[in-house]
Design a protein around this motif. Structure first.
Motif, PDB file in Angstrom:
ATOM      1  N   MET A   1       0.788  -1.222   0.000  1.00  0.00           N
ATOM      2  CA  MET A   1       0.000   0.000   0.000  1.00  0.00           C
ATOM      3  C   MET A   1       0.825   1.280   0.000  1.00  0.00           C
ATOM      4  O   MET A   1       0.280   2.359  -0.099  1.00  0.00           O
ATOM      5  N   THR A   2       2.135   1.175   0.118  1.00  0.00           N
ATOM      6  CA  THR A   2       2.959   2.381   0.086  1.00  0.00           C
ATOM      7  C   THR A   2       4.126   2.188  -0.868  1.00  0.00           C
ATOM      8  O   THR A   2       4.543   1.057  -1.145  1.00  0.00           O
ATOM      9  N   GLU A   3       4.662   3.288  -1.343  1.00  0.00           N
ATOM     10  CA  GLU A   3       5.814   3.214  -2.241  1.00  0.00           C
ATOM     11  C   GLU A   3       7.018   2.617  -1.516  1.00  0.00           C
ATOM     12  O   GLU A   3       7.809   1.890  -2.098  1.00  0.00           O
ATOM     13  N   LYS A   4       7.148   2.917  -0.228  1.00  0.00           N
ATOM     14  CA  LYS A   4       8.254   2.362   0.554  1.00  0.00           C
ATOM     15  C   LYS A   4       8.153   0.840   0.622  1.00  0.00           C
ATOM     16  O   LYS A   4       9.148   0.134   0.445  1.00  0.00           O
ATOM     17  N   GLN A   5       6.961   0.312   0.843  1.00  0.00           N
ATOM     18  CA  GLN A   5       6.773  -1.143   0.863  1.00  0.00           C
ATOM     19  C   GLN A   5       7.080  -1.742  -0.508  1.00  0.00           C
ATOM     20  O   GLN A   5       7.700  -2.789  -0.611  1.00  0.00           O
ATOM     21  N   ALA A   6       6.649  -1.059  -1.563  1.00  0.00           N
ATOM     22  CA  ALA A   6       6.861  -1.564  -2.918  1.00  0.00           C
ATOM     23  C   ALA A   6       8.334  -1.585  -3.289  1.00  0.00           C
ATOM     24  O   ALA A   6       8.770  -2.430  -4.075  1.00  0.00           O
ATOM     25  N   SER A   7       9.121  -0.678  -2.720  1.00  0.00           N
ATOM     26  CA  SER A   7      10.531  -0.573  -3.096  1.00  0.00           C
ATOM     27  C   SER A   7      11.334  -1.826  -2.772  1.00  0.00           C
ATOM     28  O   SER A   7      12.356  -2.086  -3.398  1.00  0.00           O
ATOM     29  N   GLN A   8      10.873  -2.633  -1.829  1.00  0.00           N
ATOM     30  CA  GLN A   8      11.601  -3.860  -1.500  1.00  0.00           C
ATOM     31  C   GLN A   8      11.582  -4.869  -2.654  1.00  0.00           C
ATOM     32  O   GLN A   8      12.362  -5.808  -2.668  1.00  0.00           O
ATOM     33  N   TYR A   9      10.710  -4.657  -3.618  1.00  0.00           N
ATOM     34  CA  TYR A   9      10.609  -5.571  -4.761  1.00  0.00           C
ATOM     35  C   TYR A   9      11.337  -5.055  -5.997  1.00  0.00           C
ATOM     36  O   TYR A   9      11.358  -5.716  -7.022  1.00  0.00           O
ATOM     37  N   ASN A  10      11.930  -3.854  -5.910  1.00  0.00           N
ATOM     38  CA  ASN A  10      12.681  -3.303  -7.040  1.00  0.00           C
ATOM     39  C   ASN A  10      13.878  -4.190  -7.340  1.00  0.00           C
ATOM     40  O   ASN A  10      14.584  -4.619  -6.429  1.00  0.00           O
ATOM     41  N   LEU A  11      14.110  -4.455  -8.622  1.00  0.00           N
ATOM     42  CA  LEU A  11      15.217  -5.321  -9.027  1.00  0.00           C
ATOM     43  C   LEU A  11      16.114  -4.638 -10.044  1.00  0.00           C
ATOM     44  O   LEU A  11      15.623  -3.925 -10.921  1.00  0.00           O
ATOM     45  N   THR A  12      17.401  -4.893  -9.956  1.00  0.00           N
ATOM     46  CA  THR A  12      18.296  -4.560 -11.051  1.00  0.00           C
ATOM     47  C   THR A  12      18.057  -5.617 -12.128  1.00  0.00           C
ATOM     48  O   THR A  12      17.417  -6.649 -11.890  1.00  0.00           O
ATOM     49  N   TRP A  13      18.606  -5.391 -13.297  1.00  0.00           N
ATOM     50  CA  TRP A  13      18.452  -6.366 -14.375  1.00  0.00           C
ATOM     51  C   TRP A  13      19.043  -7.721 -13.975  1.00  0.00           C
ATOM     52  O   TRP A  13      18.422  -8.757 -14.185  1.00  0.00           O
ATOM     53  N   GLN A  14      20.239  -7.723 -13.389  1.00  0.00           N
ATOM     54  CA  GLN A  14      20.871  -8.990 -13.002  1.00  0.00           C
ATOM     55  C   GLN A  14      20.052  -9.716 -11.935  1.00  0.00           C
ATOM     56  O   GLN A  14      19.933 -10.934 -11.957  1.00  0.00           O
TER      57      GLN A  14
ATOM     58  N   SER B   1      14.419   1.568 -22.336  1.00  0.00           N
ATOM     59  CA  SER B   1      15.649   0.969 -21.829  1.00  0.00           C
ATOM     60  C   SER B   1      16.036   1.652 -20.520  1.00  0.00           C
ATOM     61  O   SER B   1      15.659   2.790 -20.265  1.00  0.00           O
ATOM     62  N   ASN B   2      16.779   0.915 -19.722  1.00  0.00           N
ATOM     63  CA  ASN B   2      17.227   1.419 -18.427  1.00  0.00           C
ATOM     64  C   ASN B   2      18.605   0.825 -18.149  1.00  0.00           C
ATOM     65  O   ASN B   2      18.950  -0.242 -18.668  1.00  0.00           O
ATOM     66  N   HIS B   3      19.378   1.498 -17.321  1.00  0.00           N
ATOM     67  CA  HIS B   3      20.685   0.987 -16.929  1.00  0.00           C
ATOM     68  C   HIS B   3      20.489  -0.327 -16.165  1.00  0.00           C
ATOM     69  O   HIS B   3      19.677  -0.402 -15.257  1.00  0.00           O
ATOM     70  N   ARG B   4      21.213  -1.357 -16.542  1.00  0.00           N
ATOM     71  CA  ARG B   4      21.030  -2.688 -15.938  1.00  0.00           C
ATOM     72  C   ARG B   4      21.364  -2.741 -14.459  1.00  0.00           C
ATOM     73  O   ARG B   4      20.856  -3.592 -13.745  1.00  0.00           O
ATOM     74  N   ASN B   5      22.248  -1.861 -13.980  1.00  0.00           N
ATOM     75  CA  ASN B   5      22.653  -1.918 -12.574  1.00  0.00           C
ATOM     76  C   ASN B   5      21.791  -1.074 -11.654  1.00  0.00           C
ATOM     77  O   ASN B   5      22.060  -0.998 -10.466  1.00  0.00           O
ATOM     78  N   GLU B   6      20.776  -0.444 -12.194  1.00  0.00           N
ATOM     79  CA  GLU B   6      19.886   0.360 -11.369  1.00  0.00           C
ATOM     80  C   GLU B   6      18.659  -0.453 -10.986  1.00  0.00           C
ATOM     81  O   GLU B   6      17.988  -1.004 -11.842  1.00  0.00           O
ATOM     82  N   GLY B   7      18.400  -0.536  -9.702  1.00  0.00           N
ATOM     83  CA  GLY B   7      17.170  -1.164  -9.235  1.00  0.00           C
ATOM     84  C   GLY B   7      16.095  -0.107  -9.220  1.00  0.00           C
ATOM     85  O   GLY B   7      15.604   0.299  -8.168  1.00  0.00           O
ATOM     86  N   ALA B   8      15.757   0.376 -10.398  1.00  0.00           N
ATOM     87  CA  ALA B   8      14.836   1.504 -10.516  1.00  0.00           C
ATOM     88  C   ALA B   8      13.481   1.166  -9.907  1.00  0.00           C
ATOM     89  O   ALA B   8      13.082   0.004  -9.827  1.00  0.00           O
ATOM     90  N   ALA B   9      12.782   2.206  -9.492  1.00  0.00           N
ATOM     91  CA  ALA B   9      11.466   2.022  -8.890  1.00  0.00           C
ATOM     92  C   ALA B   9      10.551   1.253  -9.826  1.00  0.00           C
ATOM     93  O   ALA B   9      10.513   1.520 -11.020  1.00  0.00           O
ATOM     94  N   TRP B  10       9.879   0.304  -9.282  1.00  0.00           N
ATOM     95  CA  TRP B  10       8.860  -0.493  -9.960  1.00  0.00           C
ATOM     96  C   TRP B  10       9.418  -1.417 -11.039  1.00  0.00           C
ATOM     97  O   TRP B  10       8.669  -1.870 -11.889  1.00  0.00           O
ATOM     98  N   MET B  11      10.709  -1.742 -11.037  1.00  0.00           N
ATOM     99  CA  MET B  11      11.262  -2.680 -12.008  1.00  0.00           C
ATOM    100  C   MET B  11      11.125  -4.097 -11.449  1.00  0.00           C
ATOM    101  O   MET B  11      11.572  -4.378 -10.346  1.00  0.00           O
ATOM    102  N   ARG B  12      10.516  -4.984 -12.245  1.00  0.00           N
ATOM    103  CA  ARG B  12      10.145  -6.320 -11.786  1.00  0.00           C
ATOM    104  C   ARG B  12      10.609  -7.405 -12.747  1.00  0.00           C
ATOM    105  O   ARG B  12      11.057  -7.123 -13.862  1.00  0.00           O
TER     106      ARG B  12
END
Length: 144
Positions: free
Chosen positions: A28-41, A127-138
């Motif tokens: 329910m919050t962006e902070k909670q969702a951030s734990q699921y952010n992934l880098t490409w690797q 496209s996005n940088h592979r080493n960035e665990g950008a917000a909402w990347m799954r």
């Protein structure tokens, strides 16, 4: 059978997809969702290590495979917890449960980039940088 196993098989391609990505649609919050952010690797590793539906050969899909499960009509793929009322349903087949942009295995235009697909905006590949665990990347995984 697919519902029980947590997978969906696309009858057009024969590919088997996980019914949901690595996120949690109930946060329910962006902070909670951030734990699921992934880098490409991390997304590549998540799919490689996944054991689901009696299968262990899961992988990150190509950009073209992600594009093939996009739809011209909104479907009830859910997004992003509290943002669902704003963003609504996504343009995706199979009633998949998505919580963000989905990484692909397709490398991007820059040497350190990879493509991802946003099903909220139909046909939106970026496209996005592979080493960035950008917000909402799954990671949404697929197998033959």
């Amino acid at each position: 059978r697919d519902e029980v196993a947590g997978v969906w098989t696309d009858s057009a391609t024969g590919l088997m997809w996980t019914k949901k990505d690595n996120g949690d649609e109930n946060v329910m919050t962006e902070k909670q969702a951030s734990q699921y952010n992934l880098t490409w690797q991390q997304a590549v590793d998540y799919c490689h290590n996944l054991r689901l539906g009696g299968h262990s050969d899961w992988r990150l899909p190509t950009l073209e495979e992600l594009h093939r499960i996009s739809s011209w009509e909104k479907h009830p793929g859910h997004c992003c917890g509290m943002y669902h009322e704003i963003l609504g349903d996504w343009y995706v087949k199979g009633n998949l449960q998505l919580t963000g942009g989905e990484w692909s295995s397709t490398l991007g235009p820059g040497s350190k980039d990879a493509w991802y697909f946003d099903f909220f905006i139909i046909g939106s590949a970026r496209s996005n940088h592979r080493n960035e665990g950008a917000a909402w990347m799954r990671a949404l995984c697929v197998r033959p």
